[in-house]
Write a protein that holds these residues in place. Structure first.
Motif, mmCIF file in Angstrom:
data_model
loop_
_atom_site.group_PDB
_atom_site.id
_atom_site.type_symbol
_atom_site.label_atom_id
_atom_site.label_comp_id
_atom_site.label_asym_id
_atom_site.label_seq_id
_atom_site.Cartn_x
_atom_site.Cartn_y
_atom_site.Cartn_z
ATOM 1 N N MET A 71 0.788 -1.267 -0.003
ATOM 2 C CA MET A 71 0.195 0.025 0.157
ATOM 3 C C MET A 71 0.954 1.327 0.075
ATOM 4 O O MET A 71 0.271 2.265 0.140
ATOM 5 C CB MET A 71 -0.859 -0.067 1.102
ATOM 6 N N VAL A 72 2.272 1.114 0.095
ATOM 7 C CA VAL A 72 3.052 2.297 0.109
ATOM 8 C C VAL A 72 4.228 1.859 -0.595
ATOM 9 O O VAL A 72 4.662 1.000 -0.800
ATOM 10 C CB VAL A 72 3.414 2.677 1.509
ATOM 11 N N THR A 73 4.867 2.962 -1.228
ATOM 12 C CA THR A 73 6.191 2.876 -2.148
ATOM 13 C C THR A 73 7.244 3.269 -1.639
ATOM 14 O O THR A 73 8.292 2.566 -1.412
ATOM 15 C CB THR A 73 6.013 3.496 -3.707
ATOM 16 N N TYR A 74 7.195 4.621 -0.928
ATOM 17 C CA TYR A 74 8.625 5.263 -0.377
ATOM 18 C C TYR A 74 8.205 5.362 1.112
ATOM 19 O O TYR A 74 7.297 6.049 1.391
ATOM 20 C CB TYR A 74 8.737 6.441 -1.096
ATOM 21 N N THR A 75 8.781 4.782 2.004
ATOM 22 C CA THR A 75 8.818 4.874 3.489
ATOM 23 C C THR A 75 9.926 5.711 4.040
ATOM 24 O O THR A 75 11.317 5.113 3.787
ATOM 25 C CB THR A 75 8.789 3.407 4.149
ATOM 26 N N LEU A 76 9.805 6.751 4.486
ATOM 27 C CA LEU A 76 10.977 7.775 4.943
ATOM 28 C C LEU A 76 10.774 7.943 6.353
ATOM 29 O O LEU A 76 9.551 8.064 7.163
ATOM 30 C CB LEU A 76 10.842 8.913 4.217
ATOM 31 N N GLU A 77 11.809 7.777 7.166
ATOM 32 C CA GLU A 77 11.954 7.970 8.645
ATOM 33 C C GLU A 77 11.770 9.318 9.279
ATOM 34 O O GLU A 77 11.054 9.537 10.001
ATOM 35 C CB GLU A 77 13.137 7.229 8.982
ATOM 36 N N ALA A 78 12.417 10.359 8.910
ATOM 37 C CA ALA A 78 12.368 11.722 9.244
ATOM 38 C C ALA A 78 10.981 12.088 9.178
ATOM 39 O O ALA A 78 10.257 12.079 8.058
ATOM 40 C CB ALA A 78 13.494 12.518 8.529
ATOM 41 N N GLU A 79 10.731 12.704 10.286
ATOM 42 C CA GLU A 79 8.938 13.487 10.254
ATOM 43 C C GLU A 79 9.017 14.800 9.784
ATOM 44 O O GLU A 79 8.804 15.701 10.437
ATOM 45 C CB GLU A 79 8.732 13.179 11.790
ATOM 46 N N VAL A 80 9.536 14.944 8.407
ATOM 47 C CA VAL A 80 9.505 16.291 7.704
ATOM 48 C C VAL A 80 8.774 15.975 6.565
ATOM 49 O O VAL A 80 8.458 15.006 6.055
ATOM 50 C CB VAL A 80 11.097 16.866 7.684
ATOM 51 N N SER A 81 8.714 17.034 5.704
ATOM 52 C CA SER A 81 8.359 17.086 4.480
ATOM 53 C C SER A 81 8.991 15.869 3.564
ATOM 54 O O SER A 81 10.252 15.708 3.756
ATOM 55 C CB SER A 81 8.456 18.441 3.541
ATOM 56 N N PRO A 82 8.512 15.228 2.517
ATOM 57 C CA PRO A 82 9.024 13.971 2.039
ATOM 58 C C PRO A 82 10.332 14.512 1.102
ATOM 59 O O PRO A 82 11.293 13.268 0.907
ATOM 60 C CB PRO A 82 7.947 13.453 0.819
ATOM 61 N N HIS A 83 10.189 15.698 0.602
ATOM 62 C CA HIS A 83 11.666 15.926 -0.076
ATOM 63 C C HIS A 83 12.719 16.255 0.709
ATOM 64 O O HIS A 83 14.052 15.574 0.581
ATOM 65 C CB HIS A 83 11.211 17.283 -0.932
ATOM 66 N N LEU A 84 12.626 16.670 2.042
ATOM 67 C CA LEU A 84 13.463 16.678 2.894
ATOM 68 C C LEU A 84 14.050 15.382 3.510
ATOM 69 O O LEU A 84 15.385 15.215 3.653
ATOM 70 C CB LEU A 84 13.339 17.772 3.929
ATOM 71 N N ALA A 85 13.037 14.669 3.917
ATOM 72 C CA ALA A 85 13.387 13.480 4.571
ATOM 73 C C ALA A 85 14.308 12.810 3.363
ATOM 74 O O ALA A 85 15.149 11.799 3.757
ATOM 75 C CB ALA A 85 11.989 12.455 4.768
ATOM 76 N N SER A 86 13.755 12.600 2.088
ATOM 77 C CA SER A 86 14.516 11.801 1.185
ATOM 78 C C SER A 86 16.075 12.480 1.005
ATOM 79 O O SER A 86 17.030 11.419 0.874
ATOM 80 C CB SER A 86 13.835 11.744 -0.225
ATOM 81 N N GLU A 87 16.159 13.465 1.055
ATOM 82 C CA GLU A 87 17.410 14.249 1.003
ATOM 83 C C GLU A 87 18.520 13.850 2.191
ATOM 84 O O GLU A 87 19.506 13.374 2.218
ATOM 85 C CB GLU A 87 17.235 15.690 1.124
ATOM 86 N N LEU A 88 17.865 13.864 3.641
ATOM 87 C CA LEU A 88 18.408 13.523 4.691
ATOM 88 C C LEU A 88 18.786 12.085 4.839
ATOM 89 O O LEU A 88 19.909 11.567 5.271
ATOM 90 C CB LEU A 88 17.540 13.936 6.010
ATOM 91 N N GLU A 89 17.948 11.162 4.109
ATOM 92 C CA GLU A 89 18.326 9.791 4.018
ATOM 93 C C GLU A 89 19.087 9.112 2.973
ATOM 94 O O GLU A 89 19.099 7.895 2.542
ATOM 95 C CB GLU A 89 16.983 8.968 4.219
#
Length: 227
Positions: A71-89
């Protein structure tokens, strides 16, 4: 291809309850070849070395269903906007991957609910791709989750006007956390009436606080599908 109809669910504001509404809508369509999809989720929870999307967990839990990682494609851990979470990770968001997942879901299910991450202007890829771009990419009409309390008129109408300028179709409005006794809470009823009149949108659904199910007749009328 099985796919017959789908809806993209967004909210007017943070914590407006779009996941809660999604869970109720999913409960109504899951028995008629319907499903739910969250393309990107930030703020995910790590357990046993794996990330779990809280929105997917909530939708599954509300429907007494085991967590479904499809049911989900991208799971990001940081609790911020997806663009920033993806950059951080160090994770590159590939829209083609979402597109491929979407094609697979359309071949499997007849009806689909797609839940966005935040509002229209939330970036998925910095300076390049936003939630409104994803809505256009998937070519789905909007179900807009909004409130009925103070501030609801402004937040809702601004979002509706933005959608119209973008050429994005609006299927209908879901007023969430509405008081059961609208006659006593006259200001809520008036807010709803004003929003419907200003927007010119005819399809709407009222969801009360703590409501666990949408009556079949109301769901059929709102989604315009047989359930």
């Amino acid at each position: 291809m099985k796919f017959d109809r789908g809806f993209f669910i967004i909210g007017t504001d943070t914590d407006i309850g779009k996941t809660y509404v999604s869970s109720l809508l999913y409960k109504g369509i899951k028995e008629v070849e319907g499903s739910y999809y969250k393309p990107i989720q930030s703020g995910c929870i790590r357990r046993d070395g794996e990330l779990y999307a809280p929105d997917v967990e909530f939708v599954c839990s509300m429907n007494e269903k085991e967590y479904d990682k499809n049911m989900v494609t991208y799971t990001l851990e940081a609790e911020v906007s997806p663009h920033l979470a993806s950059e951080l990770e160090g994770i590159k968001i590939d829209i083609e991957r979402i597109r491929e997942a979407w094609i697979e879901l359309k071949e499997k299910y007849r009806y689909m609910l797609v839940e966005g991450a935040g509002g229209l202007y939330v970036p998925l890829i910095r300076d390049k791709f936003y939630i409104f771009d994803l809505i256009k990419e998937l070519d789905l009409p909007i179900i807009l989750v909004c409130g009925s309390k103070v501030g609801a008129i402004n937040h809702t109408i601004l979002t509706i006007e933005a959608l119209k300028k973008m050429g994005i179709s609006i299927h209908g409005l879901v007023f969430n956390r509405v008081s059961e006794d609208l006659e006593s809470n006259y200001f809520e009823k008036d807010n709803i009436d004003v929003i419907l009149k200003l927007s010119g949108i005819e399809r709407s659904l009222l969801v009360n606080s703590g409501q666990r199910e949408i009556p079949k007749e109301e769901l059929q009328r709102f989604l315009e599908i047989e359930v």
